[in-house]
Design a protein around this motif. Structure first.
Motif, PDB file in Angstrom:
ATOM      1  N   MET A 103       0.856  -1.176   0.000  1.00  0.00           N
ATOM      2  CA  MET A 103       0.000   0.000   0.000  1.00  0.00           C
ATOM      3  C   MET A 103       0.890   1.222   0.000  1.00  0.00           C
ATOM      4  SD  MET A 103      -2.977  -1.003   2.679  1.00  0.00           S
ATOM      5  CE  MET A 103      -4.058  -2.375   2.374  1.00  0.00           C
ATOM      6  N   HIS A 104       0.625   2.118  -0.942  1.00  0.00           N
ATOM      7  CA  HIS A 104       1.303   3.400  -0.996  1.00  0.00           C
ATOM      8  C   HIS A 104       0.510   4.364  -0.126  1.00  0.00           C
ATOM      9  CE1 HIS A 104       3.778   2.647  -4.712  1.00  0.00           C
ATOM     10  NE2 HIS A 104       2.844   1.728  -4.885  1.00  0.00           N
ATOM     11  N   LEU A 105       1.149   4.949   0.860  1.00  0.00           N
ATOM     12  CA  LEU A 105       0.569   6.039   1.626  1.00  0.00           C
ATOM     13  C   LEU A 105       1.158   7.323   1.065  1.00  0.00           C
ATOM     14  CD1 LEU A 105      -0.854   7.508   3.976  1.00  0.00           C
ATOM     15  CD2 LEU A 105       1.227   7.058   5.317  1.00  0.00           C
ATOM     16  N   LEU A 106       0.290   8.213   0.586  1.00  0.00           N
ATOM     17  CA  LEU A 106       0.715   9.504   0.047  1.00  0.00           C
ATOM     18  C   LEU A 106       0.041  10.601   0.856  1.00  0.00           C
ATOM     19  CD1 LEU A 106      -0.066   8.055  -3.324  1.00  0.00           C
ATOM     20  CD2 LEU A 106       2.174   9.060  -2.957  1.00  0.00           C
ATOM     21  N   ALA A 107       0.822  11.558   1.341  1.00  0.00           N
ATOM     22  CA  ALA A 107       0.277  12.623   2.176  1.00  0.00           C
ATOM     23  C   ALA A 107       1.195  13.842   2.091  1.00  0.00           C
ATOM     24  CB  ALA A 107       0.155  12.150   3.630  1.00  0.00           C
ATOM     25  N   GLY A 108       0.732  14.909   2.720  1.00  0.00           N
ATOM     26  CA  GLY A 108       1.558  16.109   2.813  1.00  0.00           C
ATOM     27  C   GLY A 108       1.281  17.134   1.720  1.00  0.00           C
TER      28      GLY A 108
END
Length: 116
Positions: A103-108
């Protein structure tokens, strides 16, 4: 699939280094080497499940624990309320390149839609 395993198997066994940000008995989380957002972390199960199609009643607990690890991490880094994206690719048309689910977590930053 090769008997040598995937790059993720080698990261789990510490044969290849990674910038690990999360680890428990079931899940490993590490920074993506080609980040697409200020926060881009891969969460993988510590058992190889090749694709999303291979999730079943015997291994679904690993997938649930991946989600819980992501929830804990986004709270820890202060992104839970801002929002984030979780992505899992499946097979060639889905752009899966490593056949060990992740799972790719993308944030910010603000995520765009549609993604691609």
């Amino acid at each position: 699939m090769s008997d040598e395993g995937t790059i993720f198997d080698k990261i789990i066994s510490k044969e290849i280094p990674a910038d690990v940000i999360y680890e428990d008995d079931f899940v490993l989380g590490f920074k993506d080497i080609n980040p697409q957002a200020p926060v881009h972390v891969l969460f993988i199960p510590k058992v190889r499940i090749s694709t999303h199609n291979d999730i079943n009643t015997d291994n679904v607990d690993y997938v649930a624990k991946m989600h819980l690890a992501i929830n804990d991490y986004v709270k820890e880094i202060g992104e839970a309320e801002n929002g984030y994206r979780v992505v899992m690719n499946c097979n060639e048309n889905g752009q899966q390149t490593v056949y060990h689910i992740h799972m790719h977590l993308l944030a910010g930053r603000m995520m765009n839609w549609p993604p691609g």
